[in-house]
Design a protein around this motif. Structure first.
Motif, PDB file in Angstrom:
ATOM      1  N   ASP A  43      34.350  37.456  38.484  1.00  0.00           N
ATOM      2  CA  ASP A  43      35.272  36.482  37.920  1.00  0.00           C
ATOM      3  C   ASP A  43      36.259  35.955  38.976  1.00  0.00           C
ATOM      4  N   ARG A  44      35.740  35.366  40.043  1.00  0.00           N
ATOM      5  CA  ARG A  44      36.538  34.831  41.143  1.00  0.00           C
ATOM      6  C   ARG A  44      37.405  35.889  41.808  1.00  0.00           C
ATOM      7  N   SER A  45      36.950  37.131  41.749  1.00  0.00           N
ATOM      8  CA  SER A  45      37.664  38.243  42.356  1.00  0.00           C
ATOM      9  C   SER A  45      36.679  39.144  43.086  1.00  0.00           C
ATOM     10  N   GLN A  76      50.248  44.115  31.908  1.00  0.00           N
ATOM     11  CA  GLN A  76      48.912  44.612  31.600  1.00  0.00           C
ATOM     12  C   GLN A  76      48.060  43.505  31.005  1.00  0.00           C
ATOM     13  N   GLY A  77      46.767  43.595  31.265  1.00  0.00           N
ATOM     14  CA  GLY A  77      45.828  42.622  30.715  1.00  0.00           C
ATOM     15  C   GLY A  77      44.443  43.222  30.629  1.00  0.00           C
ATOM     16  N   LEU A  78      43.629  42.662  29.777  1.00  0.00           N
ATOM     17  CA  LEU A  78      42.274  43.167  29.572  1.00  0.00           C
ATOM     18  C   LEU A  78      41.280  42.384  30.422  1.00  0.00           C
ATOM     19  N   VAL A  79      40.300  43.099  30.963  1.00  0.00           N
ATOM     20  CA  VAL A  79      39.221  42.495  31.732  1.00  0.00           C
ATOM     21  C   VAL A  79      37.914  42.977  31.130  1.00  0.00           C
ATOM     22  N   ARG A  80      37.019  42.030  30.840  1.00  0.00           N
ATOM     23  CA  ARG A  80      35.734  42.359  30.214  1.00  0.00           C
ATOM     24  C   ARG A  80      34.665  42.544  31.291  1.00  0.00           C
ATOM     25  N   PHE A  81      33.918  43.638  31.142  1.00  0.00           N
ATOM     26  CA  PHE A  81      32.781  43.961  31.989  1.00  0.00           C
ATOM     27  C   PHE A  81      31.579  44.207  31.083  1.00  0.00           C
ATOM     28  N   PRO A  82      30.363  44.267  31.633  1.00  0.00           N
ATOM     29  CA  PRO A  82      29.197  44.538  30.785  1.00  0.00           C
ATOM     30  C   PRO A  82      29.327  45.834  29.982  1.00  0.00           C
ATOM     31  N   SER A  83      29.991  46.843  30.531  1.00  0.00           N
ATOM     32  CA  SER A  83      30.130  48.124  29.837  1.00  0.00           C
ATOM     33  C   SER A  83      31.225  48.122  28.779  1.00  0.00           C
TER      34      SER A  83
END
Length: 166
Positions: A43-45, A76-83
């Motif tokens: 995600d651009r990171s 704080q913030g949420l980041v979505r990954f496949p898991s």
């Protein structure tokens, strides 16, 4: 090339933190050193696991200019990954700028040496990017022989990574 630069800058910044802020702390594992493990664009990171003598964290570093300028360090913030979705905290440090981190282990006293910590970091990164065991519809996949699998259960990151080392 940018990935190598980001790893070197990340390691240098956290080695400085080790010398200046962490020296003499009782939770330091003398068998570990600062090391940025793995690399995945996300995600651009740049996604890495950072092993230090005091913690192991998932790290997101922006690769396309300043990101997260609309947020404050500590937010704080949420980041979505496949898991699944994981909570990250925004940090800022001289030499690397802003980054997002998610704690995997803190402290890291249970690791006997660097090789075990690095293997754990690599396993954590692979598991983070692996799709969940459930199908997209949220139903358990059938096991061999047609019997449904048991519903998944939640485990902490620490429990999960300890099981990966066995």
């Amino acid at each position: 090339m940018a990935a190598v630069y980001l790893a070197a800058g990340l390691e240098a910044a956290f080695r400085r933190i080790q010398r200046e802020r962490m020296a003499g702390q009782p939770f330091i594992n003398p068998g570990l050193t600062v090391e940025a493990v793995g690399f995945r664009p996300w995600d651009r990171s740049c996604l890495r696991v950072l092993v230090t003598p005091w913690s192991m964290n998932l790290m997101l570093l922006p690769v396309e200019g300043e990101q997260w300028a609309d947020r404050r360090p500590g937010e704080q913030g949420l980041v979505r990954f496949p898991s699944g979705t994981h909570e990250f905290i925004l940090g800022e440090e001289a030499g690397i700028g802003r980054y997002r981190m998610c704690s995997l282990f803190s402290p890291v006293l249970e690791f006997p040496h660097q090789a075990v910590a690095v293997a754990t970091a690599r396993a954590a990164l692979e598991q983070l990017l692996a799709p969940p065991a459930e199908s997209r519809q949220g139903r358990p996949r059938p096991a061999p022989g047609g019997a449904p699998r048991a519903a998944p259960f939640r485990v902490s990151r620490r429990e999960f990574l300890r099981a990966a080392l066995k």
